[in-house]
Design an enzyme around this catalytic site. Structure first.
Site, PDB file in Angstrom:
ATOM      1  N   HIS A 142       0.843  -1.209   0.000  1.00 53.44           N
ATOM      2  CA  HIS A 142       0.000   0.000   0.000  1.00 53.44           C
ATOM      3  C   HIS A 142       0.877   1.257   0.000  1.00 53.44           C
ATOM      4  O   HIS A 142       1.821   1.354   0.769  1.00 53.44           O
ATOM      5  CB  HIS A 142      -0.843  -0.049   1.285  1.00 53.44           C
ATOM      6  CG  HIS A 142      -1.874   1.015   1.419  1.00 53.44           C
ATOM      7  ND1 HIS A 142      -2.090   1.661   2.612  1.00 53.44           N
ATOM      8  CD2 HIS A 142      -2.760   1.535   0.532  1.00 53.44           C
ATOM      9  CE1 HIS A 142      -3.082   2.529   2.463  1.00 53.44           C
ATOM     10  NE2 HIS A 142      -3.509   2.483   1.213  1.00 53.44           N
TER      11      HIS A 142
ATOM     12  N   HIS B  32      -1.057  11.118  -1.528  1.00 54.80           N
ATOM     13  CA  HIS B  32      -2.374  10.637  -1.103  1.00 54.80           C
ATOM     14  C   HIS B  32      -3.351  11.774  -0.832  1.00 54.80           C
ATOM     15  O   HIS B  32      -4.451  11.820  -1.377  1.00 54.80           O
ATOM     16  CB  HIS B  32      -2.229   9.768   0.148  1.00 54.80           C
ATOM     17  CG  HIS B  32      -3.541   9.242   0.644  1.00 54.80           C
ATOM     18  ND1 HIS B  32      -4.368   9.961   1.493  1.00 54.80           N
ATOM     19  CD2 HIS B  32      -4.199   8.075   0.376  1.00 54.80           C
ATOM     20  CE1 HIS B  32      -5.465   9.253   1.732  1.00 54.80           C
ATOM     21  NE2 HIS B  32      -5.384   8.111   1.077  1.00 54.80           N
TER      22      HIS B  32
HETATM   23  O1  G3P Z   1      -6.310   1.283  -3.246  1.00 61.36           O
HETATM   24  C1  G3P Z   1      -6.474   0.892  -1.935  1.00 61.36           C
HETATM   25  C2  G3P Z   1      -6.277   2.035  -0.984  1.00 61.36           C
HETATM   26  O2  G3P Z   1      -5.124   2.739  -1.350  1.00 61.36           O
HETATM   27  C3  G3P Z   1      -7.442   2.974  -0.944  1.00 61.36           C
HETATM   28  O3  G3P Z   1      -7.360   3.870   0.124  1.00 61.36           O
HETATM   29  O4  G3P Z   1      -7.088   6.117   1.010  1.00 61.36           O
HETATM   30  O5  G3P Z   1      -5.185   4.532   1.096  1.00 61.36           O
HETATM   31  O6  G3P Z   1      -5.874   5.515  -1.070  1.00 61.36           O
HETATM   32  P1  G3P Z   1      -6.320   5.049   0.284  1.00 61.36           P
HETATM   33 MG    MG Z   2      -4.550   4.463  -2.470  1.00 57.75          MG
END
Ligand code: G3P
Ligand code: MG
Length: 261
Positions: free
Chosen positions: A21, A63
């Site tokens: 992630h 992000h």
């Molecule tokens: O793509 C999965 C995840 O990245 C979605 O949540 O807020 O971490 O971008 P976020």
């Molecule tokens: Mg994401």
């Protein structure tokens, strides 16, 4: 339908079970190239990261809508030109050893994917009001930058952004992102001709995963940091597990990948 539901699960799915992630999870500054180093260290073969546009339409990784949490800049990212963003420190907030880490462009990420042989889930994360342009430019950029590599999987929480990506680069596979899967998920993924559905693992259940897979879609669960939870999701047939803890989750602790329908 050229792509997705009618094609079945056995077609073109070159992605591993585990996905880091925001490039390298929480071990390193998120959405930076330090994440690729961490992936190499822990044997990860795929990253997810968030892509958005600067004021002058450079595609870069970040992000939040704002700069404050993960850089030494302030305010809305969309109000900054790339030249200003490129000068920011995107690592010191995480620890002094990462001071001087820069915000990567999409091209930087593509280069590292090629060098380290890592696949990508490019999450289109538009700043408010820039959904269509971001979807279009990220899809076009991805198509160009990943030539000769495993094609990235595109995803977004934004219907508008993903629709624009579909129109700009129909050959790239798409996944619709939800937090909680809504009742009309099948209509949405059909409209966007998606191959996968991505959801918070907190809202997934064994019957729901089965329903989604029976519709011919792959399932990505985020953000899963507990090995026991990852094992359970894998048993349910979840195809991709996106984690912040690449030091704790390893492929050999999961059951064999779910077989195609
Ligand atoms: O793509 C999965 C995840 O990245 C979605 O949540 O807020 O971490 O971008 P976020
Ligand atoms: Mg994401």
């Amino acid at each position: 339908m050229a792509n997705g539901i009618d094609r079945g699960l056995s077609a073109d799915w070159p992605y591993p079970r585990l996905v880091a992630h925001r490039c390298g999870g929480t071990l390193v500054p998120e959405n930076t190239l330090a994440g690729f180093d961490a992936c190499v260290r822990y044997g990860y073969r795929m990253v997810e990261f968030d892509a958005k546009l600067s004021a002058d339409n450079q595609i870069f990784l970040l992000h939040d809508d704002k700069l404050d949490r993960t850089t030494n800049g302030h305010g809305a990212a969309v109000e900054h030109m790339w030249q200003q963003l490129a000068a920011l420190d995107a690592g010191a907030w995480h620890g002094p050893q990462f001071a001087g880490t820069r915000l990567p462009t999409l091209a930087d990420a593509a280069q590292r994917c090629a060098r380290d042989r890592i696949a990508a889930n490019v999450e289109i994360k538009p700043c408010p009001g820039r959904e269509v342009l971001t979807g279009t430019l990220v899809a076009q950029g991805t198509l160009t930058l990943w030539q000769g590599q495993t094609p990235p999987l595109l995803s977004s929480f934004s219907f508008e952004a993903l629709a624009a990506a579909r129109d700009a680069a129909p050959s790239l596979q798409r996944g619709m992102l939800f937090e909680e899967v809504p009742a009309d998920w099948l209509r949405i993924v059909r409209e966007l001709d998606c191959v996968s559905l991505h959801a918070s693992h907190r809202y997934l259940s064994e019957p729901l995963v089965a329903q989604i897979r029976e519709a011919g879609l792959r399932v990505l669960a985020y953000t899963v940091n507990d090995p026991a939870r990852a094992q359970l999701l894998a048993q349910w047939g979840v195809d991709m597990i996106c984690t912040d803890r690449i030091d704790k989750l390893q492929h050999d602790m999961l059951s064999a990948p779910a077989s195609p329908a």
